[in-house]
Design an enzyme around this catalytic site. Structure first.
Site, PDB file in Angstrom:
ATOM      1  N   HIS A  22      30.218 -14.031  54.870  1.00 50.10           N
ATOM      2  CA  HIS A  22      31.037 -13.815  53.676  1.00 50.10           C
ATOM      3  C   HIS A  22      30.867 -14.965  52.690  1.00 50.10           C
ATOM      4  CE1 HIS A  22      34.618 -12.352  51.467  1.00 50.10           C
ATOM      5  NE2 HIS A  22      34.807 -13.647  51.218  1.00 50.10           N
ATOM      6  N   GLU A  23      31.021 -16.181  53.175  1.00 53.64           N
ATOM      7  CA  GLU A  23      30.930 -17.334  52.280  1.00 53.64           C
ATOM      8  C   GLU A  23      29.516 -17.542  51.767  1.00 53.64           C
ATOM      9  OE1 GLU A  23      33.543 -18.474  51.144  1.00 53.64           O
ATOM     10  OE2 GLU A  23      34.913 -17.605  52.608  1.00 53.64           O
ATOM     11  N   HIS A  26      29.031 -15.559  48.553  1.00 57.24           N
ATOM     12  CA  HIS A  26      29.494 -16.303  47.363  1.00 57.24           C
ATOM     13  C   HIS A  26      28.505 -17.411  47.000  1.00 57.24           C
ATOM     14  CE1 HIS A  26      33.338 -14.308  47.350  1.00 57.24           C
ATOM     15  NE2 HIS A  26      33.752 -14.837  48.495  1.00 57.24           N
TER      16      HIS A  26
END
Length: 450
Positions: A22-23, A26
């Protein structure tokens, strides 16, 4: 104790993998759009390990492994000079900030697709969707023992897991559903399962049981437990043995086996058991023991119990190319079911008890890992999809909340005020804390004796 430590370990593995993806979503998009990343952290709190990369980003593994974050260069937090101004997240066009924000959930969605593809290529063991016993509503609706479920409503069924997921939703809605089956004679039939007869107030688990469909595999006469020094153990029976016949009488299911044992037993006359053990057929002789029930009834027993689970009899597997559309279909199906359940919880037709927290996730992680790599990969896919959907909820401190702010900014031509941002942060924290508290409460209640 082993299960406790196993659950902790597999929870850490699960969160470590999914939070990193997920990170990284980003991080990767931010770098591509010219935003400087100050910190990439897996976990919160005190750093357990950190280093500065060649790109100037501080990479951290922190003490509290319940999430993570990516910290961007932001002029609202520090005064920028020189080249830093061009790398300021806050000064990027709204579409770039939105793209960076949505990249985290998108990474989780991509992970779900890839994980399901891998699961299909490896092959997931499961149960054939064959009915072993019908009762209640299913019996009233014309189902018979041996029906193979083919389609429930508009959803094709290939395994009992498919059937369960679809039936749970139908049971919550309490609507009649058409079920296509292949009956024991091999003829296609359509039977209407009238789920409107499920009593009001039953939770999802009770509603599922009320459908009256019991899988064949859990009716098999397979030895799950053996009483120490009981008749069965003394005779040489082993866990996982399948009792095919008692005194020559076939025992196609557990109920038939119990009736045969009780009907054929007598003092001094051993039972002749025909047992399937792996690929071999073994003949054993066992003398049943007569016990007295609490109501005074005398029954014959061998000192064995049914298994908590049953051996798998199906393998869901595709080739690498065929697995691509299969993974896509499964992702769409799971997304539809998850969003449908969220909607049902919001309108009150499904219980909020369905919310699960970190304790349940840890337990499911451990159970799926024990079932094998394909089951664990499917579990990772389900949690990754849940993280994707959860992060897109319009709650201010989540990605979905930031996207709402960007939408407002794109409409009005300027960012929302600092006052609105702060108010949203507080409201978001309260709402998220309430949801997490409810999920934790549900977890604790599941641990208590029913």
């Amino acid at each position: 104790m082993i299960n406790f430590f196993g659950s902790i370990w597999w929870l850490l593995v699960t969160l470590g993998i999914l939070v990193t993806f997920h990170e990284f979503g980003h991080f990767w998009v931010a770098r591509r759009l010219g935003v400087k990343v100050l910190r990439f952290s897996i976990g919160f709190g005190k750093p357990l390990w950190k280093r500065i990369g060649k790109d100037g980003t501080e990479y951290v593994i922190a003490a509290i492994p319940l999430g993570g974050y990516v910290k961007f260069l932001d002029s609202r937090e520090t005064e920028l000079v020189g080249d830093e101004i061009a790398q300021d997240f806050n000064k990027k066009p709204v579409w770039k900030r939105a793209a960076i924000t949505i990249a985290g959930p998108a990474a989780n969605l991509l992970f779900t697709l890839v994980a399901l593809w891998a699961m299909f290529v490896i092959g997931k063991p499961d149960y054939q969707p064959i009915v072993g016993r019908v009762q209640g509503i299913a019996a009233q609706s014309g189902f018979v023992d041996g029906d193979r479920l083919v389609q429930i409503g508009a959803t094709p069924v290939t395994t009992w897991t498919d059937a369960t997921l679809t039936l749970v939703t139908a049971a919550i809605d309490r609507h009649p559903v058409d079920v296509k089956v292949i009956d024991p004679s091999g003829s296609p039939q359509t039977r209407r399962l009238d789920l409107s007869k499920i009593e009001a107030g039953k939770n999802e688990t009770a509603a599922m049981r009320a459908t009256g469909l019991v899988p064949k595999q859990f009716q098999m006469p397979i030895v799950g437990t053996l009483e120490k020094n009981g008749p069965a153990e003394k005779a040489g029976l082993q866990v996982r043995d399948e009792i095919r016949a008692v005194n020559g009488k076939p025992t196609p299911d557990w109920e038939a086996m119990v009736l045969a044992i009780r009907g054929e037993s007598s003092a001094g006359a051993p039972l002749a058991l025909t047992v399937r053990r792996g690929d071999e057929t073994v003949n054993l002789s066992v003398q049943a023991r007569q016990d007295t029930e609490k109501n005074g009834e005398k029954v014959w027993r061998l000192g064995l119990g049914a298994p908590a689970d049953a051996p798998y009899d199906a393998l869901l597997r595709y080739g690498p190319l065929d697995a691509i559309p299969a993974a896509w279909r499964e992702t769409v199906n799971l997304t539809t079911q998850t969003l449908g359940m969220l909607k049902r919880m919001l309108i009150g037709t499904a219980s909020l008890n369905n919310l699960s927290g970190v304790i349940s996730i840890a337990e499911y992680a451990n159970v799926s890992a024990q079932k094998g790599i394909a089951w664990f990969i499917q579990f990772l896919a389900l949690i990754s999809l849940s993280l994707c959907i959860m992060n897109l909820l319009p709650i201010p401190i989540l990605d979905g909340g930031h996207l709402v702010y960007y939408l407002i900014e794109s409409i009005k031509g300027s960012p929302v005020s600092e006052r609105v941002l702060i108010a949203g942060q507080y409201a978001g924290l309260v709402l998220l804390a309430a949801l997490m508290g409810l999920a934790l409460f549900n977890d604790i209640m599941r641990q208590l004796p029913s």
